[in-house]
Structure formats: structure tokens, C-alpha cells
Design an enzyme around this catalytic site. Structure first.
Site, PDB file in Angstrom:
ATOM      1  N   LYS A  51      -8.594 -10.115  -8.824  1.00  0.00           N
ATOM      2  CA  LYS A  51      -9.877 -10.345  -8.026  1.00  0.00           C
ATOM      3  C   LYS A  51     -11.074  -9.089  -8.527  1.00  0.00           C
ATOM      4  O   LYS A  51     -10.588  -8.092  -8.837  1.00  0.00           O
ATOM      5  CB  LYS A  51      -9.201 -10.156  -6.513  1.00  0.00           C
ATOM      6  CG  LYS A  51      -8.803 -11.281  -6.003  1.00  0.00           C
ATOM      7  CD  LYS A  51      -8.399 -11.075  -4.412  1.00  0.00           C
ATOM      8  CE  LYS A  51      -9.659 -10.832  -3.664  1.00  0.00           C
ATOM      9  NZ  LYS A  51      -9.280 -10.850  -2.107  1.00  0.00           N
TER      10      LYS A  51
ATOM     11  N   LYS B  68       0.687  -1.215  -0.102  1.00  0.00           N
ATOM     12  CA  LYS B  68      -0.022   0.142   0.069  1.00  0.00           C
ATOM     13  C   LYS B  68       0.823   1.198   0.077  1.00  0.00           C
ATOM     14  O   LYS B  68       0.447   2.119  -0.508  1.00  0.00           O
ATOM     15  CB  LYS B  68      -0.839   0.229   1.063  1.00  0.00           C
ATOM     16  CG  LYS B  68      -2.116  -1.110   1.112  1.00  0.00           C
ATOM     17  CD  LYS B  68      -3.047  -0.806   2.425  1.00  0.00           C
ATOM     18  CE  LYS B  68      -4.299  -1.728   2.038  1.00  0.00           C
ATOM     19  NZ  LYS B  68      -5.198  -1.719   3.079  1.00  0.00           N
TER      20      LYS B  68
ATOM     21  N   LYS C 206     -13.940  -3.191  -5.725  1.00  0.00           N
ATOM     22  CA  LYS C 206     -14.668  -2.022  -5.876  1.00  0.00           C
ATOM     23  C   LYS C 206     -13.621  -0.872  -6.402  1.00  0.00           C
ATOM     24  O   LYS C 206     -14.376   0.047  -6.873  1.00  0.00           O
ATOM     25  CB  LYS C 206     -15.207  -1.786  -4.617  1.00  0.00           C
ATOM     26  CG  LYS C 206     -14.123  -1.460  -3.403  1.00  0.00           C
ATOM     27  CD  LYS C 206     -14.999  -1.427  -2.040  1.00  0.00           C
ATOM     28  CE  LYS C 206     -15.296  -2.855  -1.346  1.00  0.00           C
ATOM     29  NZ  LYS C 206     -15.694  -2.560   0.070  1.00  0.00           N
TER      30      LYS C 206
END
Length: 337
Positions: free
Chosen positions: A200, A115, A203
Site C-alpha cells: 500500500k 503493531k 507515509k
């Protein structure tokens, strides 16, 4: 047995969230209720501020996520549903555990590396200490079990390391914290993008066509399935024939998960047929399974008073469970209150 799990309120739930986690939460909730166990499910709004965010969106997403979880079957009478912010003990225990966690442990967290990317100096402290808050989330309630996917195993191991060191350093022969065990939910499906079978369903994907949102109506679902990426070959007769065909494997897997079946049973029904026959059947199954969730969600999402009341009720119950552990941690550290 006490199960604790959380989800970030980052927008609409999609099919991957439902089949990968939420459906299993509902099953676990019902099983625990019948066996005398307990489930706590929380909206991780404190975790959400570790990354750049819009405050108004976070408020709206928290309420919307709560409505979606209730629509999916999370029952506030059987489970404890709340958002972190309304239970300040999460943040308090994180600070207490920061004295036990070690920089080296956190530096090894792969999600931190992923991240933060190359700009680690520009990442927030909250992102770096995110796993300590995760440890607090479960240790606060003396969780015996935590549902984990592959991407969270390392964080649960860290929570256990922190608990063990705290118990050893400050427990005086008694354990302050329970060491939680992982649960790998049986039947948890890994749902991939409708546009790329190697990624995957997410959203955050810029293409809305890549996912089935739980807010999608029947027409939208049918269009997305019809346009889902596939190959030109017919479906095989067994799952070995899906090797090297990620998009086909994904669609068959979705059908099997929704039908409560397995891949070979689906292929026994559709093997030899093309996607022109399979996709409409998959779309109709999706509509049938998701329509009740969609209907209930749309009825709940604008009733902010009911959503807020449900979260307050859950927060009060969670606080009652958290207080003894927090008090014990303060006392063990020699802190006067």
C-alpha cells in the site's frame, strides 16, 4: 444518520489517503448536509501517543493535517472537524468503557499483534487499549454509521460488543449507546506504492518516490510518475490483462479513480499503448486534480490562528453532542459527579 470517522495526524496526506478515504468523506459530508444527516471528522491525536512520538511533531502534524483536510474539501460549516484532545469526553468515556471491555477481546485484535510485534511486553498500555478508545470515539456521539476499511472492521465489531454489553449490564432496559453500522464507501480506491505494486502507498515508506504527497508540486508529480515502477508490456485491452501485473494495475486504477471512470474504460482508451504514452497522461491528470488542493493547502498551512480557530469551533460543537451520552454513562454506572 450520524457518521463519525477519524484519522491519525502522522504527517502529510498522500494520494492513497485522498482517494481511499478523504474524497469519500467530502462526498459523504455533502450528501449528509443535503439529507439532514451529520458528519463528525476528527484528528486522532490521542491515538497518536500510543506509539513513540515527538511532541513538537505531533503538534505540527495535527495543524497540518487539519489544513490538508480543509484543502481537500472538508467544510467546517457542513461537518464537525476537531481534534480529540479538545474534547476530553473521549478519554473519559474510554475509561468508563474499560470496565466493560475484556482482555480476551483485546488480545484478539490483529492490529495489536501487528503493531506490538514480538515485543508485546514492551508495548504501551495505550496501544493495547487503543480499540477501546476507538469504541469511545464513535459511541460518544451515538454514531449510526462508521466508514471502515478491511483493517478496521474488527475494531468496529469490538465497539458493538462493548456497547451491547454495557447496555445489557447497566441500561436497565434502555440503550445507553447506539450500535453503529459499518459503511464500506463506494468507490474507495486502494492505492499502492509507486515502487512496489504489492504494498500500500504509505507515509511511513522511507522512499518519497513511493507516493504522491498532496503537497507535491506539478514537477515533482510528473517526475514520480515517470519513474514509477512498471513492466515492459503494453497496456492490455481489458482488466483481465492486468492480472499478475500489480504496478500496471495500480497506475491504471489511479487514473480511473481520478477520472471518475473504471479500469475497462481507461484501457479502452490506452490499451495497446506503452507506458511512455500512458504515464504523461496520468501525470497531467494528477496535476490537474491535485493542483487546487495543493494551492489551498499552501495558503492555509501557515495560518495557525485560522486552523486553531476551526478546530476549537469543531470541538465546541462536538462537546455539545458528546455531553448527554457521557452524562448517561456516568449515571448508569452509579458514579456521582
Amino acid at each position: 444518520m450520524r457518521v463519525v470517522s477519524g484519522i491519525q495526524p502522522t504527517g502529510n496526506l498522500h494520494l492513497g489517503n485522498y482517494l481511499g478515504a478523504i474524497r469519500n468523506w467530502v462526498a459523504m459530508q455533502d450528501r449528509m448536509a443535503s439529507e439532514g444527516g451529520e458528519c463528525l471528522f476528527f484528528l486522532a491525536d490521542l491515538h497518536a501517543i500510543s506509539m513513540p512520538h515527538d511532541p513538537a511533531e505531533l503538534t505540527a502534524n495535527t495543524r497540518e493535517m487539519a489544513a490538508a483536510l480543509i484543502a481537500c474539501g472538508i467544510d467546517s460549516d457542513k461537518s464537525i472537524l476537531f481534534n480529540q484532545t479538545q474534547v476530553p469526553a473521549h478519554a473519559q468515556l474510554q475509561w468508563l468503557l474499560n470496565g466493560t471491555a475484556r482482555m480476551g477481546w483485546l488480545n484478539r485484535m490483529t492490529q495489536w499483534k501487528d503493531k506490538a510485534g514480538k515485543n508485546r511486553e514492551g508495548a504501551s498500555i495505550a496501544l493495547f487499549t487503543y480499540p477501546v478508545l476507538q469504541a469511545a470515539d464513535v459511541l460518544l456521539y451515538q454514531a449510526t454509521h462508521v466508514p471502515v476499511g478491511d483493517d478496521q472492521k474488527q475494531h468496529l465489531e469490538l465497539a458493538r460488543d462493548i456497547a451491547q454489553k454495557f447496555n445489557s449490564d447497566f441500561g436497565k432496559g434502555e440503550d445507553i449507546f447506539t450500535l453503529p453500522e459499518p459503511i464500506i464507501p463506494a468507490g474507495a480506491a486502494r492505492i499502492m506504492s509507486l515502487r512496489n505494486g504489492a504494498a500500500k502507498m504509505s507515509k511511513s515508506d522511507p522512499s518519497d518516490m513511493s507516493r504522491i504527497n498532496l503537497t507535491d508540486d506539478a514537477d515533482t508529480i510528473m517526475v514520480k510518475i515517470r519513474k514509477a515502477k512498471t513492466d515492459a508490456e503494453p497496456l492490455p485491452g481489458d482488466k483481465d490483462g492486468l492480472v499478475g501485473r500489480p504496478e500496471a494495475e495500480n497506475l491504471v486504477g489511479i487514473f480511473a479513480a481520478l477520472a471518475g471512470s473504471d479500469v475497462n474504460a481507461v484501457l479502452a482508451q490506452f490499451g495497446g499503448q506503452g507506458f511512455g504514452a500512458f504515464k504523461p497522461a496520468l501525470g497531467e491528470l494528477l496535476v490537474a486534480k491535485l493542483a487546487p488542493i495543493n494551492e489551498r493547502f499552501n495558503a492555509l498551512r501557515n495560518d495557525t490562528a485560522a486552523i486553531d480557530a476551526a478546530l476549537r469551533k469543531g470541538a465546541e460543537r462536538a462537546t455539545a453532542l458528546a455531553t448527554p451520552t457521557l452524562d448517561a454513562a456516568y449515571a448508569a454506572l452509579g458514579l456521582l459527579r
